[in-house]
Each structure stands twice: as structure tokens, then as C-alpha cells.
Design a protein around this motif. Structure first.
Motif, PDB file in Angstrom:
ATOM      1  N   ARG A  70       0.861  -1.189   0.000  1.00 26.81           N
ATOM      2  CA  ARG A  70       0.000   0.000   0.000  1.00 26.81           C
ATOM      3  C   ARG A  70       0.892   1.232   0.000  1.00 26.81           C
ATOM      4  O   ARG A  70       1.149   1.831   1.034  1.00 26.81           O
ATOM      5  CB  ARG A  70      -0.946  -0.021   1.197  1.00 26.81           C
ATOM      6  N   ASP A  77      -0.444   3.803   2.299  1.00 24.00           N
ATOM      7  CA  ASP A  77      -0.063   3.985   3.703  1.00 24.00           C
ATOM      8  C   ASP A  77       1.379   4.440   3.892  1.00 24.00           C
ATOM      9  O   ASP A  77       1.885   4.430   5.016  1.00 24.00           O
ATOM     10  CB  ASP A  77      -0.301   2.688   4.493  1.00 24.00           C
ATOM     11  N   HIS A  87       0.565   0.366  10.681  1.00 23.96           N
ATOM     12  CA  HIS A  87       0.656   0.442   9.224  1.00 23.96           C
ATOM     13  C   HIS A  87       2.052   0.119   8.692  1.00 23.96           C
ATOM     14  O   HIS A  87       3.050   0.594   9.216  1.00 23.96           O
ATOM     15  CB  HIS A  87       0.273   1.840   8.730  1.00 23.96           C
TER      16      HIS A  87
HETATM   17 MG    MG Z   1      -6.080   2.034   5.760  1.00 26.29          MG
END
Ligand code: MG
Ligand code: ATP
Ligand code: MG
Ligand code: MG
Length: 467
Positions: A70, A77, A87
Motif C-alpha cells: 500500500r 499507507d 501500518h
Molecule cells: Mg487504511
């Protein structure tokens, strides 16, 4: 009991295999043939066409442990890494799927059974959210599973920014989507943060561990939805977040796998304090960049390759912050192989190549990093609140500092970057380059024009296309 990440993966797959699911291997970080998506951001990506009904599989139930990234596109993130406990850019997602087979009831009941009876999480620390209109999921949680109503929270689709969280899940801006029900774990009042749907839900006290998506629609570019051929289930649970709970720690960065990488980063940067935030960033980024190389992405100036370059350079800058003046990052590949090579043999097989790709990029960036940092430091010194756009652009253009890297440095000091000014400076340089290119082209045409009028004509129309 405490579980290692290897035991957590195996337990998950075995559980769903016992419920009739076929175990499917992780797909690469680069999605095959999908222009709507930069990277595989969840376990469902490899099944997208199965949801849409354009691909058929010999099974209607599947389970996998999927590597996800991501760091670009929807679900990015990158800016959270180093700031939250939960994260990563690269992480592993445990998932189970129903392709027109079971639906909400089985999905939620199995999730609960696995968490409370197999992994043995304390039920009283778990909460669930449901999509605000989804009475069916609400009733399954409260009446069939027996979760007290005060721990089942209704959350909408975030239209109009009512909530930060969002119980309508989408893979990308278009494609399969649907309402979802998420399971959260309460790490306790000693950690800041409120329950989902509250104003301080962004904290790390109540951590979302598992999303159960009830895939029902295909969203078009204009936001309209049409029903999928059959209702499906798509779930995803973050391996590292579950591991944190099962290993009795709060942050993902405290689990066995990450501690090994953080220690390796500390060794290479000669840092004693394992809590140093930059070590977490480096540990996160070695996973992302090594797996990206393994899946065929090498640093470049555009597209996926540029995301790869940005992540590598961010990691190097954090090393520089800790005092590193020469390449160090590539030396962590062997430590990564030691902790993840059994689960992902491709990184072991490609260890030498991954190390080399990272090393080359590192050597290149170290040539300009120190001078760039001097410019950045002096621009941010003396009470400036904002890094001027033209300086950010110069850093980008001459010193190879991606905008997000300058941003990362500014943010550490509570400052920001004039991004509009950065883009304006970039535009200006592009139009200057275009004008200069046109000038060269005109000169070339004068010359060929004298030799052969016809070629000159063709080139003129080509030149018109370029400018
Ligand atoms: Mg998220
Ligand atoms: P969050 O709200 O915490 O950012 P999310 O809602 O974006 O998570 P989903 O898209 O629902 O996450 O993904 C399913 C699961 O994957 C999450 O419940 C979480 O356990 C895990 N997950 C999501 N993003 C990350 C990440 N950046 N790093 C580690 N795990 C993640
Ligand atoms: Mg969420
Ligand atoms: Mg979620």
C-alpha cells in the motif's frame, strides 16, 4: 499461547481448509493485466475477475496469505509508516473467499470461531463494526454470535466525511465493492485512541484486525453500481496486527519478525536504541523494496519503478539521519531472507539480485544525498515554516529527492512543503524544455530542409506533434 508468524499463517490456512477452502498461493505485488491498480493491495486482487464473473475457478471457496503493498494509488499507507503502530507499506494479508457460495453468516461465524477458539483471543476485547444499514450483519453479531450490542458499531460509507473509517470497501476507484463488517481489538486504556466511528478513532488503542467484505457490486467510473453475478465474500486480516496481539505486544513493529529486522537495521546503522523511529521505517522499507525487486520492479523515474525508487530513497535518508554516509540498506537483504525466505522462497532464490539492485540505487543516491540534505537543512533552518516550492523542485531535479522525501523531512520538524510551488516550478521547467526542444527542432529543419525539402516536411509535422 504465543504464536510465531509462521504458526499464525499455517493455523489460518488449516482452519479454512478444514471448512472446505482451497489453499491458493500469494500472487505477485504487480497485478497481472489490471490498469486500474498499481500494486496488489489486498488478497482479493487475484480473484477480481472471479467476482466479476469473467473468470471461473475449479473451487468456490479459497484461502490465501497474500503479500500486499500500500504505497501508491488507492489505500496508500506510505505516510503512515513510522507514525502509527499498525501500518506498513508491505504486509501480509490472511484471507478467505466465497465465490457465490457462503455469505455473511458463515463468514462472520468462522471469523469469530477462529479468533476466539483457535487463536484464543479474549472475546471481551473484541468489537465489530457493520455497515450502517446492514441489519442482517448486526443481528448475526448480536443475536447469533452474542456480541453485546454496545460493542457492535454501525458505520456508513463516509460520504460527506462523517467518519474517518468507512464500511464500504473498494479495491480501486472502480470494480468489485460492497459493505463490510470489521473486527477490532482493544489494546487497553493505556493507549490513546477511541473506538471506531469516534472522533479519535485514528489512534492505536482500538486496532482493526479483520475486514469481512460482502462483495455485491461492480462500480463503474461514474460511481454507479451494478450487482455482481452472485454475492461473494472477501475477507482480509493483517498478519502483523494479529501477531502483535498473539505475542502480547501493542505495535506490529514489536513482533518477532520485525524485531529481527529492526535489530539488523540497528546493526548496520550502529544504533543502540531499538525504539528509534527511523529503524522501523528502514525495517518496513526493506520488505517492500526487496519483494518489489523479486516481483520484477526495479527503480526508475516513472510508474511502479518510481514508487520503488521513492521507498528506497526514503529508507536511505532515514539511515543518513542516523549517521550513515555510505550504502547500508542492501545489507539487510540477508536478514530479510533469514526471517521470510522459508515462507517466500523467491526472495531466497533472488537474494543476490535483490541485493545488487538495491546497492546500485543506494550508491547512486549517496552521491547527491549529502549535498541535497545541506540545502534542505539550510532552507528549513531559521524559523521557516514552509520549504519553498522552488527549493523542493531543485532538490528533486538536481539531487534526486522525490517530493515525498522532502515532505518526510519537513514533517519530522513540524514543517511542510509548498507543494503547489513545487508543481509550478516543475511545469515551468517542462515548458522551458519544450521551448528549447522546439528551437533545436527548427534548427534541424533548416538543415534538412536545404538538403531535402520533402524530409523536412515530414519532420515538421513530427515536430508539431512533439510541441
Ligand atoms: Mg487504511
Ligand atoms: P486501517 O483503517 O487500519 O488503515 P484499512 O481499513 O485500510 O485499515 P482494509 O483495507 O480493510 O484496511 O484491509 C484489511 C486488513 O488488512 C485490515 O483490517 C488490517 O488488518 C490489514 N491492513 C490494512 N492496511 C494495512 C497496513 N498498511 N499495514 C498492515 N496491515 C494492514
Ligand atoms: Mg479501516
Ligand atoms: Mg478496513
Amino acid at each position: 499461547p504465543t504464536f510465531s508468524v509462521a504458526e499464525i499463517r499455517k493455523t489460518f490456512l488449516d482452519f479454512f481448509a478444514s471448512k472446505g477452502h482451497t489453499i491458493v498461493p500469494s500472487s505477485p505485488l504487480v497485478p497481472g493485466n489490471d490498469p486500474t491498480l498499481m500494486f496488489t493491495n489486498s488478497g482479493m486482487v487475484q480473484f477480481k475477475d472471479v467476482f466479476l464473473g469473467t473468470d471461473k475457478r475449479p473451487y468456490t471457496r479459497a484461502t490465501s496469505v497474500q503479500t500486499c503493498l500500500r504505497a501508491g494509488g488507492k489505500h496508500n499507507d506510505l505516510e503512515n509508516v513510522g507514525y502509527t503502530a499498525r501500518h506498513h507499506t508491505f504486509f501480509e494479508m490472511l484471507g478467505n473467499w466465497s465465490f457465490g457460495d457462503y455469505f455473511k453468516r458463515e463468514s462472520l461465524k468462522w471469523a469469530w470461531e477462529l479468533l476466539t477458539e483457535v487463536y484464543k483471543l479474549p472475546a471481551e476485547k473484541l468489537l465489530a463494526t457493520v455497515y450502517e444499514e446492514d441489519d442482517e450483519a448486526y443481528d448475526i453479531w448480536t443475536q447469533e454470535i452474542g456480541l453485546p450490542p454496545e460493542r457492535v458499531i454501525r458505520i456508513g460509507d463516509n460520504k460527506g466525511g462523517r467518519y474517518k473509517s468507512d464500511n464500504f470497501w473498494m479495491m480501486a476507484d472502480t470494480g468489485p465493492c460492497g459493505p463490510c463488517s470489521e473486527i477490532f481489538y482493544d489494546h487497553g486504556p493505556h493507549i490513546a485512541g477511541g473506538p471506531p466511528g469516534s472522533p479519535d478513532e485514528d489512534g492505536d488503542r482500538f486496532i482493526e484486525i479483520w475486514n469481512n467484505v460482502f462483495m455485491q457490486f461492480d462500480m463503474a467510473e461514474d460511481g454507479s453500481v451494478k450487482p455482481l453475478p452472485a454475492p461473494c465474500v472477501d475477507t482480509g486480516m493483517g498478519l502483523e496486527r494479529l501477531a502483535a496481539i498473539l505475542q502480547h505486544v501493542h505495535s506490529n513493529y514489536e513482533i518477532d519478525l520485525f524485531q529481527a529486522l529492526i535489530k539488523a537495521a540497528a546493526r548496520e546503522t550502529h544504533i543502540d536504541d531499538l525504539e528509534t523511529p527511523s529503524l522501523k521505517v528502514i525495517a518496513d522499507h526493506i520488505r517492500a523494496t526487496a519483494f518489489l525487486v523479486a516481483d520484477g520492479v526495479i527503480p526508475s523515474n516513472e510508474g511502479r519503478g518510481y514508487v520503488q525508487r521513492r521507498i528506497i530513497r526514503r529508507a536511505i535518508r532515514h539511515g543518513y539521519k542516523l549517521g550513515q554516509k555510505t550504502p547500508f540498506f542492501h545489507k539487510l537483504v540477508k536478514d530479510l531472507v533469514a526471517v521470510m525466505g522459508d515462507a517466500y522462497p523467491k526472495i531466497r532464490e533472488q537474494e543476490a539480485r535483490i541485493t545488487e539492485v538495491l546497492k546500485v540505487e543506494e550508491e547512486r543516491f549517496f552521491e547527491t544525498l549529502a549535498n541535497g540534505m545541506d540545502i534542505l537543512d539550510s532552507a528549513l533552518a531559521g524559523g521557516a515554516k514552509v520549504l519553498p516550492g522552488d527549493v523542493a523542485f531543485k532538490l528533486h531535479d538536481t539531487y534526486g529527492f522525490p517530493l515525498d522525501l522532502s515532505n518526510d523531512v519537513a514533517r519530522e520538524r513540524g514543517l511542510s512543503v509548498d507543494e503547489a510551488g513545487f508543481h509550478a516550478a516543475m511545469e515551468q521547467q517542462k515548458s522551458q524544455a519544450r521551448a528549447a526542444g522546439k528551437f533545436k527542432m527548427d534548427r534541424a529543419l533548416e538543415y534538412t530542409g536545404a538538403a531535402n525539402a520533402f524530409t523536412g516536411y515530414t519532420q515538421l509535422s513530427e515536430a508539431a506533434k512533439v510541441v
